[in-house]
Design a protein around this motif. Structure first.
Motif, short mmCIF file in Angstrom:
data_model
loop_
_atom_site.label_atom_id
_atom_site.label_comp_id
_atom_site.label_asym_id
_atom_site.label_seq_id
_atom_site.Cartn_x
_atom_site.Cartn_y
_atom_site.Cartn_z
N LYS A 52 0.81 -1.22 0.00
CA LYS A 52 0.00 0.00 0.00
C LYS A 52 0.85 1.28 0.00
O LYS A 52 0.31 2.38 -0.07
CB LYS A 52 -0.92 0.01 1.24
N ASN A 53 2.15 1.11 0.07
CA ASN A 53 3.05 2.27 0.05
C ASN A 53 4.40 1.80 -0.50
O ASN A 53 5.11 1.05 0.17
CB ASN A 53 3.21 2.83 1.47
N VAL A 69 -11.94 3.90 -8.70
CA VAL A 69 -10.55 4.25 -8.35
C VAL A 69 -10.32 5.73 -8.66
O VAL A 69 -10.71 6.23 -9.73
CB VAL A 69 -9.54 3.38 -9.13
N LYS A 70 -9.68 6.42 -7.73
CA LYS A 70 -9.36 7.84 -7.89
C LYS A 70 -7.84 8.00 -7.76
O LYS A 70 -7.25 7.59 -6.77
CB LYS A 70 -10.06 8.66 -6.81
N VAL A 71 -7.22 8.56 -8.75
CA VAL A 71 -5.77 8.77 -8.75
C VAL A 71 -5.50 10.27 -8.62
O VAL A 71 -5.87 11.06 -9.50
CB VAL A 71 -5.12 8.22 -10.03
N ASN A 130 1.94 9.80 -5.64
CA ASN A 130 0.59 9.59 -6.16
C ASN A 130 -0.26 8.95 -5.06
O ASN A 130 0.07 7.88 -4.56
CB ASN A 130 0.60 8.67 -7.38
N THR A 131 -1.37 9.59 -4.71
CA THR A 131 -2.31 9.02 -3.75
C THR A 131 -3.48 8.42 -4.51
O THR A 131 -4.19 9.12 -5.24
CB THR A 131 -2.81 10.09 -2.77
N LYS A 160 -6.50 3.30 0.78
CA LYS A 160 -5.50 4.23 0.26
C LYS A 160 -4.23 3.49 -0.14
O LYS A 160 -3.72 2.65 0.61
CB LYS A 160 -5.16 5.30 1.30
N VAL A 161 -3.75 3.80 -1.36
CA VAL A 161 -2.46 3.29 -1.82
C VAL A 161 -1.60 4.49 -2.21
O VAL A 161 -2.05 5.35 -2.98
CB VAL A 161 -2.63 2.35 -3.04
N ILE A 162 -0.38 4.56 -1.68
CA ILE A 162 0.51 5.65 -2.00
C ILE A 162 1.69 5.11 -2.80
O ILE A 162 2.40 4.22 -2.35
CB ILE A 162 1.02 6.36 -0.73
#
Length: 413
Positions: free
Chosen positions: A335-336, A362-364, A389-390, A407-409
């Protein structure tokens, strides 16, 4: 006047005595007296100490053990006499104080605890003898004062309590011994006059009531101890002779609280839900009620032993509220993390408790949410900008409710 009109007029007339008709406890459940039948004697539609009750859910027929008349009586769903079989004795189809009774809902076979003969007798739905097993003793498959009986409707296994041997024995549907548990005492898994048994329709868990200890013990299907509740008294969840029991299709447990002359209802974990009944011989009152049977539609049949009759009630619980929208989503992988790639393939799964999952979005960064490919199993190819990028991923159900985003960073070098 029709029988239905009589029942209706009786109910309206007795409405001021609400305790006999409305369950007291949590929720908006109602318990409505419908009718009663029987009187003291040995003719058809009469009893001397009716002690057990069972109902065939397919035909609606009700079976009552007529303890001191040494016979079984069968009735239609409304209590109209249908047939009887049995007489005093130890031969096939004869009885010496028949006590508990249970029905295999798949085959319709009727299993009767022939208490004084220390055996179980098995019949077809019309009282034709099939087999018997048992005999006096303490060895596996033997009995000393067997009392109650219940059937796991999934496996067909038969469970029998013994008042004198203070144990539960388990058999297959043909009477072949499988296992047992229990001993005399007040500890976990011990008994002091177990006189009632019931099986949870889904889990197969076993509930055993104890007359002298005034408690309910909860076991797994193999007899492993799980929990207990109850003590001597008149309060909610207390008993004075916990006797016959039944479960309904939702797994609620109904207990004949014999000397308190009431039925108490609990959830599968022993939480008190409702009660009904009081001492007396009027409609909805009892004199040492001994057993109860409950149909999937909520019809409750009670062996009112001291009044030498059976009573019928409609027991209604409100339908459970619909599950709230609760979509959820998972994203596979880290996730990071840091990458040098300009594209990232995200994958995962999603679900919804109401079964109305509509999509995964999905939101980038600052872009709008966009739909992923697939739902229960989904994927999305994200374009990454240089730097941090979040990425947010959420599931949406058919009502428009969205899950908390995952959340993926990703940092692109």
């Amino acid at each position: 006047m029709k029988a239905t009109d009589i029942v209706r007029s009786v109910f309206v007339f007795l409405i001021p005595s609400l305790s006999a008709f409305l369950g007291q406890g949590a929720g908006a459940q109602t318990i409505t007296f419908l009718n009663a039948w029987g009187s003291f004697g040995s003719n058809t539609n009469q009893f001397i100490s009716p002690q057990g009750a069972a109902v065939n859910n397919s035909t609606g027929r009700v079976y009552v053990t007529d303890f001191s008349n040494h016979r079984i009586e069968r009735f239609s769903a409304d209590g109209t006499f249908d047939m009887t079989w049995g007489s005093g004795g130890s031969g096939n189809g004869q009885f010496n104080n028949p006590w508990g009774i249970a029905i295999n809902q798949t085959t319709g076979d009727v299993y009767v605890v022939d208490s004084g003969d220390n055996r179980i007798q098995q019949f077809d739905a019309n009282g034709v003898f099939i087999r018997a097993w048992g005999g006096l003793g303490t060895a596996n498959g033997k009995f000393t004062t067997p009392s109650a009986i219940a059937i796991n409707q999934t496996t067909g296994d038969v469970y029998v309590t013994e008042e004198a041997n203070n144990r539960v024995q388990r058999f297959d549907k043909n009477g072949v011994y499988i296992s047992q548990w229990g001993s005399s005492g007040t500890g976990n898994g011990q008994f002091d006059a177990p006189d009632g048994i019931a099986i949870h329709p889904t889990t197969g868990d076993v509930y055993v009531s104890q007359k002298n200890a005034s408690r309910i013990q909860h076991f797994g299907a193999a007899g492993n101890y799980l929990s207990q509740w109850g003590s001597w008294g008149t309060g909610d969840g207390q008993f004075e002779w916990a006797l016959g029991m039944a479960t309904d299709s939702a797994g609620r447990l109904y207990v004949a609280d014999g000397l308190n002359n009431r039925v108490q209802i609990f959830d599968a974990n022993g939480t008190f839900l409702a009660k009904f009944g009081s001492n007396g011989n009027g409609d909805g009152k009892f004199n040492t009620l001994f057993d109860i049977a409950v149909t999937p539609s909520g019809l409750g049949y009670i062996a009112d032993k001291g009044n030498n009759r059976a009573q019928r009630f409609q027991i209604t619980f409100p339908a459970p509220p619909p599950l709230p929208p609760n979509p959820s989503v998972t994203v596979g992988g880290k996730k990071n993390f840091v990458t040098s790639k300009s594209k990232l393939m995200l994958k995962g799964s999603a679900s919804d408790t109401n079964g109305t999952l509509a999509r995964v979005e999905v939101k980038v960064g600052r872009t709008a949410y966009k739909p992923a490919t697939g739902k229960e199993t989904w994927s999305f190819k994200a374009s990454l900008l240089a730097g941090k990028n979040t990425i947010l991923v959420r599931a949406v159900d058919g009502n428009g409710s969205a899950s908390a985003p995952v959340k993926v960073i990703v940092t692109r070098k």
